[in-house]
Design a protein around this motif. Structure first.
Motif, short mmCIF file in Angstrom:
data_model
loop_
_atom_site.label_atom_id
_atom_site.label_comp_id
_atom_site.label_asym_id
_atom_site.label_seq_id
_atom_site.Cartn_x
_atom_site.Cartn_y
_atom_site.Cartn_z
N GLN A 111 40.71 27.46 29.84
CA GLN A 111 41.47 27.27 31.09
C GLN A 111 42.30 28.51 31.39
OE1 GLN A 111 43.88 23.76 31.03
NE2 GLN A 111 44.30 23.84 33.22
N SER A 112 42.92 29.07 30.34
CA SER A 112 43.72 30.28 30.52
C SER A 112 42.84 31.43 31.02
CB SER A 112 44.38 30.65 29.19
OG SER A 112 45.05 31.87 29.28
N LYS A 113 41.67 31.59 30.42
CA LYS A 113 40.74 32.64 30.84
C LYS A 113 40.27 32.41 32.28
CE LYS A 113 40.44 34.87 26.92
NZ LYS A 113 41.05 36.15 26.72
N ALA A 114 40.03 31.13 32.61
CA ALA A 114 39.59 30.81 33.97
C ALA A 114 40.68 31.20 34.96
CB ALA A 114 39.25 29.32 34.07
N GLN A 115 41.95 30.94 34.60
CA GLN A 115 43.05 31.32 35.48
C GLN A 115 43.14 32.84 35.62
OE1 GLN A 115 46.53 29.45 33.81
NE2 GLN A 115 46.12 27.47 34.81
N GLN A 116 42.96 33.52 34.47
CA GLN A 116 43.00 34.98 34.54
C GLN A 116 41.87 35.52 35.42
OE1 GLN A 116 42.83 36.38 30.49
NE2 GLN A 116 44.97 35.80 30.04
N ILE A 117 40.69 34.92 35.27
CA ILE A 117 39.56 35.36 36.10
C ILE A 117 39.86 35.07 37.57
CG2 ILE A 117 37.14 34.83 36.65
CD1 ILE A 117 36.70 34.42 33.62
N GLN A 118 40.42 33.91 37.85
CA GLN A 118 40.76 33.55 39.23
C GLN A 118 41.76 34.57 39.79
OE1 GLN A 118 39.38 31.06 41.03
NE2 GLN A 118 40.55 31.77 42.80
N GLN A 119 42.77 34.91 38.98
CA GLN A 119 43.78 35.87 39.45
C GLN A 119 43.15 37.23 39.69
OE1 GLN A 119 46.78 35.75 36.41
NE2 GLN A 119 47.63 33.78 37.11
N MET A 120 42.28 37.66 38.80
CA MET A 120 41.62 38.96 38.98
C MET A 120 40.72 38.94 40.21
SD MET A 120 40.56 39.88 35.14
CE MET A 120 41.05 41.51 34.69
N ALA A 121 40.03 37.82 40.43
CA ALA A 121 39.17 37.72 41.60
C ALA A 121 39.99 37.79 42.85
CB ALA A 121 38.38 36.41 41.55
N GLU A 122 41.17 37.14 42.86
CA GLU A 122 42.04 37.18 44.02
C GLU A 122 42.52 38.63 44.27
OE1 GLU A 122 45.16 34.31 43.38
OE2 GLU A 122 43.79 32.62 43.59
N LYS A 123 42.86 39.34 43.21
CA LYS A 123 43.31 40.74 43.35
C LYS A 123 42.19 41.62 43.90
CE LYS A 123 46.93 40.96 39.87
NZ LYS A 123 47.35 41.55 38.62
N ILE A 124 40.99 41.36 43.41
CA ILE A 124 39.87 42.17 43.87
C ILE A 124 39.58 41.88 45.34
CG2 ILE A 124 37.37 42.50 43.62
CD1 ILE A 124 37.76 42.06 40.61
N LEU A 125 39.72 40.66 45.76
CA LEU A 125 39.40 40.27 47.11
C LEU A 125 40.52 40.63 48.08
CD1 LEU A 125 37.70 36.79 46.56
CD2 LEU A 125 36.59 38.96 47.12
N GLU A 126 41.68 41.02 47.60
CA GLU A 126 42.78 41.40 48.51
C GLU A 126 42.44 42.72 49.15
OE1 GLU A 126 46.48 41.61 46.43
OE2 GLU A 126 46.56 39.48 46.06
N PRO A 127 42.77 42.85 50.44
CA PRO A 127 42.47 44.11 51.14
C PRO A 127 43.41 45.24 50.81
CG PRO A 127 43.08 42.37 52.70
CD PRO A 127 43.12 41.81 51.33
#
Length: 127
Positions: A111-127
């Motif tokens: 779950q922690s890794k999934a959250q980290q991946i989600q956060q990284m994905a959000e950072k990557i998708l930010e303009p």
């Protein structure tokens, strides 16, 4: 001679009466001894019968106790088997608890890794 013969006959009759009386006394003594011996024999027979009955009762008690002992041995063996089974189950429960803790830890990490991946994905998708 007649008088002498008569006296001898009377003496013989007296001796025979005396001997008869002595024999009668001996017969009475023997009859008393026979009665005592018969009574003692009957008492001994009764005592022997009582001993036989007591022996049979003791043998039955011994059989009953041996059966109880066999039953007790069987119960002890079943108790040991049950105790062994309980220990085996306790060990299995301990192993399952260890596996459950590992599973919980791995789920938390996932779950922690999934959250980290989600956060990284959000950072990557930010303009």
């Amino acid at each position: 001679a007649k008088e002498q013969g008569k006296a001898e006959v009377e003496e013989m009759v007296t001796k025979l009466e005396k001997a008869g009386a002595e024999q009668q006394v001996k017969i009475q003594d023997l009859q008393e001894k026979l009665a005592k011996t018969s009574k003692a024999s009957a008492e001994a027979t009764d005592h022997l019968q009582g001993m036989k009955m007591a022996k049979e009762r003791l043998e039955r008690d011994l059989d009953r106790l041996q059966n109880k002992e066999d039953s007790s041995d069987s119960l002890r063996r079943r108790l040991r088997e049950t105790e062994d089974g309980r220990k085996t189950l306790e060990n299995q429960v301990k192993r399952l608890e260890i596996v459950e803790r590992r599973e919980t830890k791995l789920k938390d990490e996932l779950q922690s890794k999934a959250q980290q991946i989600q956060q990284m994905a959000e950072k990557i998708l930010e303009p």
